[in-house]
Enzyme design. Structure first.
Site, PDB file in Angstrom:
ATOM      1  N   PRO A   2      41.913  49.577  35.996  1.00  0.00           N
ATOM      2  CA  PRO A   2      41.609  48.960  34.703  1.00  0.00           C
ATOM      3  C   PRO A   2      42.632  49.349  33.646  1.00  0.00           C
ATOM      4  O   PRO A   2      43.107  50.487  33.620  1.00  0.00           O
ATOM      5  CB  PRO A   2      40.228  49.524  34.360  1.00  0.00           C
ATOM      6  CG  PRO A   2      39.635  49.883  35.675  1.00  0.00           C
ATOM      7  CD  PRO A   2      40.775  50.329  36.537  1.00  0.00           C
ATOM      8  N   GLU A   3      42.969  48.391  32.788  1.00  0.00           N
ATOM      9  CA  GLU A   3      43.914  48.670  31.716  1.00  0.00           C
ATOM     10  C   GLU A   3      43.159  48.911  30.413  1.00  0.00           C
ATOM     11  O   GLU A   3      41.931  48.800  30.350  1.00  0.00           O
ATOM     12  CB  GLU A   3      44.904  47.519  31.593  1.00  0.00           C
ATOM     13  CG  GLU A   3      45.766  47.370  32.845  1.00  0.00           C
ATOM     14  CD  GLU A   3      47.043  46.593  32.593  1.00  0.00           C
ATOM     15  OE1 GLU A   3      47.503  46.557  31.434  1.00  0.00           O
ATOM     16  OE2 GLU A   3      47.589  46.030  33.555  1.00  0.00           O
TER      17      GLU A   3
END
Length: 296
Positions: A2-3
């Site tokens: 996830p960013e």
């Protein structure tokens, strides 16, 4: 993995429930994730009130009423699930699917609020996530946080600062932007998108967009604005997901439908004045998507 927009979406989804809640019990269903849990972790959190839920880069920071802070990271496959009465929500919207298989439920926060009881469950099939403890008054010196760069949100990241950061750097521009010591939490998807918005090639040397100390250039200003706006747009859209994964309020993340270059190999460039085609190259082991015609 996830960013930043996905992690910020998770934080916003958990915040209304967790802030102000008391932890009546913490269930640890295994002794470790990526790292062992801190000694007496469950006992130290039991009875504590959660005063604030914050974020630094891709880390969630749970500030407790005794001055301690839980540092949580989602890893590659981690997610939080809220179970409240008859409802189940999974805050965040991810580019890659998140698990709801209960056999991967490793941590359960039992929470008490005036409105009732609830559970927040951390699920992580690959167990690359983690939870650690730190003290609030020494948090900025913690090894995970001490060397992080500026956040790519708000107005702190501007053209002048970006110019100073990149001056004399001979690495490719994309690689420099992924350096967490310079910009905290900026990841592969959003670097590709920001470079497209700024019409800058990921292959150009980072130092070529820099100017005199303390001064912005046209390119550094354009790139700083592109970074800030692409992150803001992604957060507003609920992150990036290619599957039906809902946020805490039941809405979906749709930013992936706005990708201009990421994962668009072979597609016509979305810039109206451009006749190029999106290409994929590999830089430092990661896929880079860009238009070689308009990104210079």
């Amino acid at each position: 993995m996830p960013e930043l927009p996905e992690v910020e979406t998770v934080r916003r989804g958990l915040q209304p429930l967790m802030e102000g809640a008391s932890i009546t019990r913490l269930d640890l269903r295994r002794p470790d994730l990526r790292f062992p849990f801190p000694p007496d972790f469950a006992m130290r959190l039991q009875g504590r009130r959660i005063d604030a839920l914050a974020r630094r880069a891709k880390y969630l920071l749970m500030h407790l009423d005794d001055g301690s802070v839980v540092i949580a990271h989602l890893g590659m496959s981690g997610s939080f699930r809220i179970e409240q009465e008859s409802e189940t929500d999974q805050p965040g919207a991810f580019h890659h699917p998140r698990s709801k298989d209960q056999k991967h439920d490793h941590v359960v926060f039992h929470l008490s609020r005036p409105e009732g009881e609830a559970q927040v469950i951390f699920n992580d099939p690959r167990r690359f996530g983690f939870m650690l403890l730190a003290e609030a008054d020494t948090l900025t010196a913690h090894p995970l946080l001490a060397d992080l760069g500026v956040e790519p949100t708000g107005n702190a990241l501007d053209g002048a600062l970006l110019s100073d950061m990149l001056r004399n750097k001979k690495t490719p521009l994309k690689s420099a932007l992924l350096d967490q010591h310079l910009i905290a939490g900026l990841g592969n998807i959003y670097v590709c998108e920001a470079l497209w918005r700024a019409a800058l090639s990921p292959k150009r040397l980072a130092g070529t967009i820099a100017g005199k100390p303390g001064k912005e250039t046209v390119r550094s200003r354009r790139l700083a604005e592109a970074i800030r706006t692409v992150i803001a747009d992604a957060v507003a859209a609920g992150g990036s997901t290619l599957r039906d994964h809902r946020q805490a309020d039941g809405s979906l993340g749709y930013f992936q439908h706005s990708f201009q270059v990421y994962d668009q190999e072979g597609s016509p460039c979305a810039r109206l004045s451009c006749t190029g085609v999106v290409q994929r190259i590999v830089q430092a082991g990661r896929s880079t998507f860009y238009c070689p015609r308009c990104q210079r």
